[in-house]
Design a protein around this motif. Structure first.
Motif, PDB file in Angstrom:
ATOM      1  N   ALA A 182     -16.938 -41.985  12.748  1.00  0.00           N
ATOM      2  CA  ALA A 182     -16.166 -41.565  11.580  1.00  0.00           C
ATOM      3  C   ALA A 182     -14.668 -41.596  11.851  1.00  0.00           C
ATOM      4  O   ALA A 182     -13.901 -40.860  11.267  1.00  0.00           O
ATOM      5  CB  ALA A 182     -16.601 -40.181  11.111  1.00  0.00           C
ATOM      6  N   ALA A 183     -14.253 -42.429  12.755  1.00  0.00           N
ATOM      7  CA  ALA A 183     -12.858 -42.655  13.105  1.00  0.00           C
ATOM      8  C   ALA A 183     -12.175 -41.426  13.702  1.00  0.00           C
ATOM      9  O   ALA A 183     -11.031 -41.508  14.113  1.00  0.00           O
ATOM     10  CB  ALA A 183     -12.067 -43.186  11.915  1.00  0.00           C
ATOM     11  N   LEU A 184     -12.862 -40.303  13.782  1.00  0.00           N
ATOM     12  CA  LEU A 184     -12.255 -39.090  14.338  1.00  0.00           C
ATOM     13  C   LEU A 184     -11.984 -39.249  15.831  1.00  0.00           C
ATOM     14  O   LEU A 184     -10.897 -38.901  16.306  1.00  0.00           O
ATOM     15  CB  LEU A 184     -13.150 -37.890  14.081  1.00  0.00           C
ATOM     16  CG  LEU A 184     -12.600 -36.541  14.538  1.00  0.00           C
ATOM     17  CD1 LEU A 184     -11.317 -36.224  13.791  1.00  0.00           C
ATOM     18  CD2 LEU A 184     -13.618 -35.448  14.314  1.00  0.00           C
ATOM     19  N   LEU A 185     -12.938 -39.789  16.569  1.00  0.00           N
ATOM     20  CA  LEU A 185     -12.717 -40.012  17.999  1.00  0.00           C
ATOM     21  C   LEU A 185     -11.650 -41.056  18.240  1.00  0.00           C
ATOM     22  O   LEU A 185     -10.875 -40.959  19.187  1.00  0.00           O
ATOM     23  CB  LEU A 185     -14.025 -40.429  18.690  1.00  0.00           C
ATOM     24  CG  LEU A 185     -15.051 -39.345  18.872  1.00  0.00           C
ATOM     25  CD1 LEU A 185     -16.319 -39.925  19.462  1.00  0.00           C
ATOM     26  CD2 LEU A 185     -14.513 -38.250  19.755  1.00  0.00           C
ATOM     27  N   TRP A 186     -11.595 -42.084  17.385  1.00  0.00           N
ATOM     28  CA  TRP A 186     -10.582 -43.125  17.541  1.00  0.00           C
ATOM     29  C   TRP A 186      -9.184 -42.541  17.332  1.00  0.00           C
ATOM     30  O   TRP A 186      -8.270 -42.821  18.102  1.00  0.00           O
ATOM     31  CB  TRP A 186     -10.832 -44.259  16.553  1.00  0.00           C
ATOM     32  CG  TRP A 186      -9.874 -45.385  16.720  1.00  0.00           C
ATOM     33  CD1 TRP A 186      -9.889 -46.347  17.666  1.00  0.00           C
ATOM     34  CD2 TRP A 186      -8.719 -45.638  15.912  1.00  0.00           C
ATOM     35  NE1 TRP A 186      -8.817 -47.187  17.502  1.00  0.00           N
ATOM     36  CE2 TRP A 186      -8.090 -46.775  16.435  1.00  0.00           C
ATOM     37  CE3 TRP A 186      -8.169 -45.006  14.811  1.00  0.00           C
ATOM     38  CZ2 TRP A 186      -6.934 -47.302  15.877  1.00  0.00           C
ATOM     39  CZ3 TRP A 186      -7.019 -45.538  14.265  1.00  0.00           C
ATOM     40  CH2 TRP A 186      -6.420 -46.664  14.792  1.00  0.00           C
ATOM     41  N   VAL A 187      -9.025 -41.709  16.329  1.00  0.00           N
ATOM     42  CA  VAL A 187      -7.731 -41.068  16.075  1.00  0.00           C
ATOM     43  C   VAL A 187      -7.363 -40.151  17.237  1.00  0.00           C
ATOM     44  O   VAL A 187      -6.220 -40.142  17.696  1.00  0.00           O
ATOM     45  CB  VAL A 187      -7.767 -40.290  14.737  1.00  0.00           C
ATOM     46  CG1 VAL A 187      -6.535 -39.427  14.569  1.00  0.00           C
ATOM     47  CG2 VAL A 187      -7.909 -41.255  13.577  1.00  0.00           C
TER      48      VAL A 187
END
Length: 69
Positions: free
Chosen positions: A37-42
């Motif tokens: 959910a792109a949270l780790l990427w951010v």
């Protein structure tokens, strides 16, 4: 794309080529971070922005450095 941009990936300890395992783990961690959910990427990118050497968390885990050739 990296060759056109003049970017190389090297091992942070030896300064030599990155092993196949380290490259595979680095790619896997990228897609895991992107797919969560792109949270780790951010979080990974923000981690890199606060470090003075601008290395992301997955770069530290796999011990790789991106340099301009």
């Amino acid at each position: 794309g990296m060759r056109m941009a003049g970017v190389r990936v090297i091992d942070a300890t030896t300064g030599g080529r990155v092993s196949f395992i380290a490259a595979a783990v680095h790619a896997f961690l990228f897609y895991v971070a992107l797919g969560a959910a792109a949270l780790l990427w951010v979080a990974d990118v923000l981690f890199g922005l606060v470090r003075p050497d601008r290395r992301l968390a997955r770069d530290l885990i796999t011990n790789v450095v991106f340099v301009r050739s």
